[in-house]
Motif scaffolding. Structure first.
Motif, PDB file in Angstrom:
ATOM      1  N   GLN A 274       0.821  -1.213   0.000  1.00 10.21           N
ATOM      2  CA  GLN A 274       0.000   0.000   0.000  1.00 10.21           C
ATOM      3  C   GLN A 274       0.854   1.262   0.000  1.00 10.21           C
ATOM      4  OE1 GLN A 274      -2.137  -1.251   3.417  1.00 10.21           O
ATOM      5  NE2 GLN A 274      -3.786  -2.234   2.256  1.00 10.21           N
ATOM      6  N   LEU A 275       1.987   1.228   0.662  1.00 10.49           N
ATOM      7  CA  LEU A 275       2.897   2.372   0.603  1.00 10.49           C
ATOM      8  C   LEU A 275       3.501   2.517  -0.794  1.00 10.49           C
ATOM      9  CD1 LEU A 275       4.720   2.069   4.052  1.00 10.49           C
ATOM     10  CD2 LEU A 275       2.914   3.679   3.398  1.00 10.49           C
ATOM     11  N   VAL A 276       3.782   1.397  -1.438  1.00  8.36           N
ATOM     12  CA  VAL A 276       4.265   1.445  -2.824  1.00  8.36           C
ATOM     13  C   VAL A 276       3.207   2.072  -3.725  1.00  8.36           C
ATOM     14  CG1 VAL A 276       4.868   0.004  -4.811  1.00  8.36           C
ATOM     15  CG2 VAL A 276       5.875  -0.471  -2.577  1.00  8.36           C
ATOM     16  N   MET A 277       1.951   1.707  -3.519  1.00 10.62           N
ATOM     17  CA  MET A 277       0.873   2.305  -4.307  1.00 10.62           C
ATOM     18  C   MET A 277       0.740   3.797  -4.034  1.00 10.62           C
ATOM     19  SD  MET A 277      -2.122  -0.593  -4.120  1.00 10.62           S
ATOM     20  CE  MET A 277      -3.209   0.393  -5.135  1.00 10.62           C
ATOM     21  N   ALA A 278       0.949   4.205  -2.789  1.00 10.83           N
ATOM     22  CA  ALA A 278       0.874   5.630  -2.462  1.00 10.83           C
ATOM     23  C   ALA A 278       1.903   6.420  -3.265  1.00 10.83           C
ATOM     24  CB  ALA A 278       1.088   5.832  -0.962  1.00 10.83           C
ATOM     25  N   VAL A 279       3.105   5.870  -3.396  1.00 12.52           N
ATOM     26  CA  VAL A 279       4.136   6.531  -4.206  1.00 12.52           C
ATOM     27  C   VAL A 279       3.717   6.559  -5.676  1.00 12.52           C
ATOM     28  CG1 VAL A 279       6.547   6.421  -4.939  1.00 12.52           C
ATOM     29  CG2 VAL A 279       5.933   5.873  -2.576  1.00 12.52           C
ATOM     30  N   GLY A 280       3.127   5.467  -6.157  1.00 12.50           N
ATOM     31  CA  GLY A 280       2.665   5.431  -7.541  1.00 12.50           C
ATOM     32  C   GLY A 280       1.609   6.482  -7.831  1.00 12.50           C
ATOM     33  N   HIS A 281       0.694   6.696  -6.903  1.00 16.47           N
ATOM     34  CA  HIS A 281      -0.327   7.736  -7.088  1.00 16.47           C
ATOM     35  C   HIS A 281       0.304   9.127  -7.145  1.00 16.47           C
ATOM     36  CE1 HIS A 281      -3.895   5.271  -6.937  1.00 16.47           C
ATOM     37  NE2 HIS A 281      -3.528   4.709  -5.804  1.00 16.47           N
TER      38      HIS A 281
ATOM     39  N   ALA B  82      -0.011  11.972 -10.032  1.00 19.44           N
ATOM     40  CA  ALA B  82      -0.442  13.335  -9.718  1.00 19.44           C
ATOM     41  C   ALA B  82       0.521  14.375 -10.280  1.00 19.44           C
ATOM     42  CB  ALA B  82      -0.570  13.500  -8.202  1.00 19.44           C
ATOM     43  N   MET B  83       1.813  14.099 -10.193  1.00 22.56           N
ATOM     44  CA  MET B  83       2.800  15.083 -10.636  1.00 22.56           C
ATOM     45  C   MET B  83       2.859  15.192 -12.159  1.00 22.56           C
ATOM     46  SD  MET B  83       4.065  16.455  -7.902  1.00 22.56           S
ATOM     47  CE  MET B  83       2.406  16.324  -7.226  1.00 22.56           C
ATOM     48  N   GLY B  84       2.623  14.082 -12.850  1.00 17.86           N
ATOM     49  CA  GLY B  84       2.656  14.120 -14.307  1.00 17.86           C
ATOM     50  C   GLY B  84       4.033  14.367 -14.882  1.00 17.86           C
ATOM     51  N   TRP B  85       5.078  13.931 -14.203  1.00 18.46           N
ATOM     52  CA  TRP B  85       6.445  14.107 -14.699  1.00 18.46           C
ATOM     53  C   TRP B  85       6.669  13.277 -15.963  1.00 18.46           C
ATOM     54  CZ3 TRP B  85       7.613  12.798  -9.033  1.00 18.46           C
ATOM     55  CH2 TRP B  85       7.542  13.959  -8.255  1.00 18.46           C
ATOM     56  N   PRO B  86       7.706  13.592 -16.739  1.00 20.02           N
ATOM     57  CA  PRO B  86       8.020  12.762 -17.914  1.00 20.02           C
ATOM     58  C   PRO B  86       8.308  11.314 -17.499  1.00 20.02           C
ATOM     59  CG  PRO B  86       9.192  14.856 -18.027  1.00 20.02           C
ATOM     60  CD  PRO B  86       8.553  14.806 -16.667  1.00 20.02           C
ATOM     61  N   GLY B  87       7.636  10.397 -18.145  1.00 20.04           N
ATOM     62  CA  GLY B  87       7.789   8.985 -17.804  1.00 20.04           C
ATOM     63  C   GLY B  87       7.008   8.556 -16.582  1.00 20.04           C
ATOM     64  N   ALA B  88       6.214   9.477 -16.009  1.00 18.39           N
ATOM     65  CA  ALA B  88       5.472   9.138 -14.786  1.00 18.39           C
ATOM     66  C   ALA B  88       4.447   8.040 -15.038  1.00 18.39           C
ATOM     67  CB  ALA B  88       4.782  10.385 -14.232  1.00 18.39           C
ATOM     68  N   MET B  89       3.891   7.989 -16.252  1.00 15.48           N
ATOM     69  CA  MET B  89       2.898   6.954 -16.543  1.00 15.48           C
ATOM     70  C   MET B  89       3.510   5.566 -16.443  1.00 15.48           C
ATOM     71  SD  MET B  89      -0.261   7.800 -17.070  1.00 15.48           S
ATOM     72  CE  MET B  89      -0.753   6.274 -17.844  1.00 15.48           C
ATOM     73  N   TYR B  90       4.738   5.418 -16.903  1.00 12.11           N
ATOM     74  CA  TYR B  90       5.382   4.105 -16.865  1.00 12.11           C
ATOM     75  C   TYR B  90       5.689   3.693 -15.422  1.00 12.11           C
ATOM     76  CZ  TYR B  90       5.989   4.713 -21.890  1.00 12.11           C
ATOM     77  OH  TYR B  90       5.756   4.897 -23.235  1.00 12.11           O
ATOM     78  N   ILE B  91       6.238   4.629 -14.642  1.00 14.47           N
ATOM     79  CA  ILE B  91       6.579   4.308 -13.252  1.00 14.47           C
ATOM     80  C   ILE B  91       5.314   4.114 -12.421  1.00 14.47           C
ATOM     81  CG2 ILE B  91       7.778   5.125 -11.192  1.00 14.47           C
ATOM     82  CD1 ILE B  91       9.643   6.690 -13.005  1.00 14.47           C
ATOM     83  N   GLY B  92       4.337   5.006 -12.611  1.00  9.71           N
ATOM     84  CA  GLY B  92       3.091   4.876 -11.861  1.00  9.71           C
ATOM     85  C   GLY B  92       2.361   3.585 -12.173  1.00  9.71           C
ATOM     86  N   THR B  93       2.337   3.213 -13.450  1.00 11.77           N
ATOM     87  CA  THR B  93       1.699   1.949 -13.837  1.00 11.77           C
ATOM     88  C   THR B  93       2.397   0.763 -13.191  1.00 11.77           C
ATOM     89  OG1 THR B  93       1.031   2.912 -15.951  1.00 11.77           O
ATOM     90  CG2 THR B  93       1.039   0.524 -15.799  1.00 11.77           C
TER      91      THR B  93
END
Length: 483
Positions: free
Chosen positions: A329-336, A340-351
C-alpha cells in the motif's frame, strides 16, 4: 437491461470458478498458502492477455465470435476439470520437494509474464504477420502447460517420509482404545481455558519456554477440574487462528481491519485501472492500450510476488503476513504521487507501482484471512472480503475521480470558450452544445491521485494495526517451525 443481466451472470460465474479453485488449493496446501494464492490469482489476472493472444491467432471476423469463444472455452475447461480440482486426502502433509516445485512454477510465471510483455509490445509497435502470431500463440500454450511437469514428476517418484510431517489418521485411530470421544472435547475446553487464564507475560516468553508454561498451566487446570476446585467454562467461540464462520468473523475487529484496508488499497488501485485511458490521454500519450497491457503484466507479477515474499515473512520470521500488505500500500501511495505530478515517464513508473501493489493485495489478503479465520468457511469469508473491491471502485472511481475530472474538463472548456470569444473566432451562444468534454494536463487527475495516495497511507496504517494485533497468532502458527 439485457446487457446488465448478462454481465451479472458472467461476473458471478467467474466468482464461482475462482472460489472453487482457490478454496480447494488452499485446503490442499495449507503450509504454502502464500505461493498457492499468488500463483492462482496471478494467472487469473493474466487470463485477459492470454485470451487476447488466442483471439488474435484465430482472427475471428466479428466480435460475436469472440464472445462465443469466451463463453464456451472456460465452460469446457471447467467441465473437464470439475472432478479433479477438489480437496484430497493427505493435504496437510508437507513434501520436502515443495519448495523446489514452487520455485519451478514461479520461474515459469516470470518467463510467461516476460514473454507476454514482449509479444504485446511487438504486436503493438510492429505489423506482425498471421503466421508469426500463430507461432507466438503456440509458444504461449507450451509455457502454460509447462507447470504440469511438477505433478507428473511427483506421481512417479516416492519421497521418504519426513518425521516432521503431520500424519493424517481417521478420528477413530487417533483416539485411544476405550477412551470416549468426550475426553477430546474436554481437552479442547481445558485448552481454551488456558488461553483465557494464562498471564499476559507468558506470550512474551521464548517459544520453548512459552510451551512449557502453557503445558504446566494446562496440567494444573486438569487436576483442579478433576477435583472440582474450578469449573471449566465452555468455549464461547473460536480464537484467532481457529475456524470461524462468517457470522463469527463479522464481529471481530481483525476482520474489519482487513476489509477496510483492502477497500482503501485495492479500491484506489482499481480506480487507476478504470481511468487509465483518460489518464494517459490527459498526459499526452496516444497509445493508451500499451499502458493497459503493461498494468496487466505488473498486476500479475504483483500477485505472484506478493504471495512469494509474504510467505518468506511468515515462514522465515514468523511475522504477521499483513505487514507485506502495508508495504504494498505504501508502494501504491508513491505510484499515485507519480500520476499526480505528471512528470516525464510518470505513466510508466506509476503503472508499474500501482500494478505491483494492487496485485499483491489479492495474494496476501486470502492467505491472511485463511490463517486468522481458518479454512472451514474460507469460501464465504473470502467472497465477503472481495466485496471491498467493487465498493471501493464505486466510491473512488464512480464518484470522486469522475466528478473531479468532469469539473476540470468543464473549467478548461470554459476557459477555451472565453479565449475564442476574445479572439473573435466564436459567436456568443454557439459554444459546446454537442462538444465532448475533455481534460488535458496533469491537473485532470492531480487531486484524485493525491486523495488516492492518502487512502493508501490510511490503508497501510490499518494493516500495521492488524500486524500489532496478530503478532502472537503468527508466532504460535509459524514460530514452532523455526524452533
Amino acid at each position: 437491461m439485457q446487457m446488465c443481466i448478462l454481465i451479472f451472470v458472467g461476473n458471478n460465474g467467474e466468482t464461482y470458478f475462482n472460489t472453487a479453485a482457490l478454496v480447494s488449493c488452499v485446503q490442499n496446501f495449507p503450509k504454502s498458502r502464500g505461493p498457492v494464492v499468488g500463483i492462482l490469482k496471478g494467472f487469473a489476472g493474466l487470463s485477459g492477455a492470454i485470451l487476447t493472444q488466442i483471439y488474435t491467432m484465430i482472427n475471428f471476423p466479428d466480435q460475436a465470435s469472440l464472445i462465443f469463444m469466451i463463453a464456451v472455452g472456460p465452460a469446457m475447461v471447467v467441465i473437464a476439470l470439475m472432478f479433479i480440482i477438489r480437496p484430497v486426502g493427505g493435504h496437510r502433509q508437507v513434501r520436502p520437494s515443495d519448495g523446489l516445485s514452487f520455485t519451478f512454477i514461479y520461474s515459469v510465471c516470470l518467463l510467461l509474464a516476460a514473454y507476454l510483455m514482449g509479444v504485446m509490445l511487438l504486436e503493438d509497435l510492429v505489423s506482425v504477420s498471421h503466421t508469426l502470431v500463430t507461432i507466438f500463440t503456440v509458444i504461449l500454450f507450451f509455457l502454460l502447460i509447462t507447470p504440469i511437469i511438477v505433478p507428473i514428476a511427483l506421481s512417479f517418484s516416492e519421497e521418504p517420509r519426513d518425521p516432521a510431517e503431520e500424519v493424517l489418521l481417521p478420528k477413530s485411530e487417533q483416539q485411544e482404545a476405550g477412551k470416549p470421544e468426550q475426553s477430546d472435547q474436554e481437552h479442547e475446553v481445558i485448552f481454551s481455558e488456558v488461553e483465557d487464564e494464562k498471564p499476559v507475560e507468558v506470550d512474551l516468553l521464548p517459544a520453548s519456554e512459552r510451551q512449557k508454561r502453557i503445558a504446566q498451566l494446562q496440567a494444573e487446570l486438569f487436576q483442579a477440574a478433576a477435583k472440582g476446585a474450578v469449573r471449566v467454562k465452555r468455549k464461547r467461540g473460536p480464537h484467532r487462528g481457529e475456524d470461524f464462520t462468517l457470522m463469527q468473523a463479522l464481529i471481530k475487529a481483525d476482520f474489519w481491519l482487513i476489509f477496510f484496508s483492502l477497500l482503501l488499497g485495492s479500491g484506489s488501485g482499481l480506480t487507476v485501472i478504470d481511468n487509465l485511458g483518460q489518464m494517459s490521454q490527459s498526459l499526452g500519450y496516444d497509445n493508451t492500450h500499451i499502458f493497459v497491457s503493461m498494468i496487466s503484466i505488473w498486476n500479475f507479477l504483483g500477485r505472484v510476488g506478493g504471495g512469494y515474499f509474504s510467505e518468506i515473512i511468515v515462514r522465515d520470521h514468523a511475522y504477521p503476513r499483513p505487514v507485506s500488505m502495508a508495504v504494498a500500500q505504501l508502494v501504491m501511495a508513491v505510484g499515485h504521487v507519480f500520476f499526480a505530478m505528471g512528470w516525464p515517464g510518470a505513466m510508466y513508473i506509476g503503472t508499474l507501482l500501482i500494478g505491483l501493489g494492487y496485485g499483491a493485495h489479492w495474494a496476501i489478503v486470502p492467505a491472511a484471512a485463511s490463517e486468522l479465520f481458518g479454512l472451514k468457511k474460507f469460501g464465504a469469508l473470502y467472497n465477503f472480503l472481495t466485496l471491498a473491491n467493487p465498493a471501493g471502485s464505486l466510491v473512488f472511481s464512480g464518484v470522486i475521480a469522475s466528478s473531479i475530472y468532469d469539473h476540470e474538463a468543464e473549467k478548461q472548456a470554459h476557459q477555451h470558450h472565453i479565449q475564442l470569444q476574445m479572439s473573435g473566432l466564436l459567436f456568443s451562444g454557439l459554444y459546446g452544445q454537442d462538444e465532448v468534454l475533455k481534460c488535458e494536463g496533469s491537473v485532470c487527475f492531480f487531486l484524485t491521485s493525491m486523495i488516492m495516495s492518502g487512502f493508501c497511507v490510511i490503508a497501510a496504517v490499518l494493516s500495521m494495526i492488524l500486524v500489532y494485533r496478530t503478532k502472537i497468532v503468527y508466532a504460535n502458527l509459524y514460530g514452532k517451525s523455526r524452533t
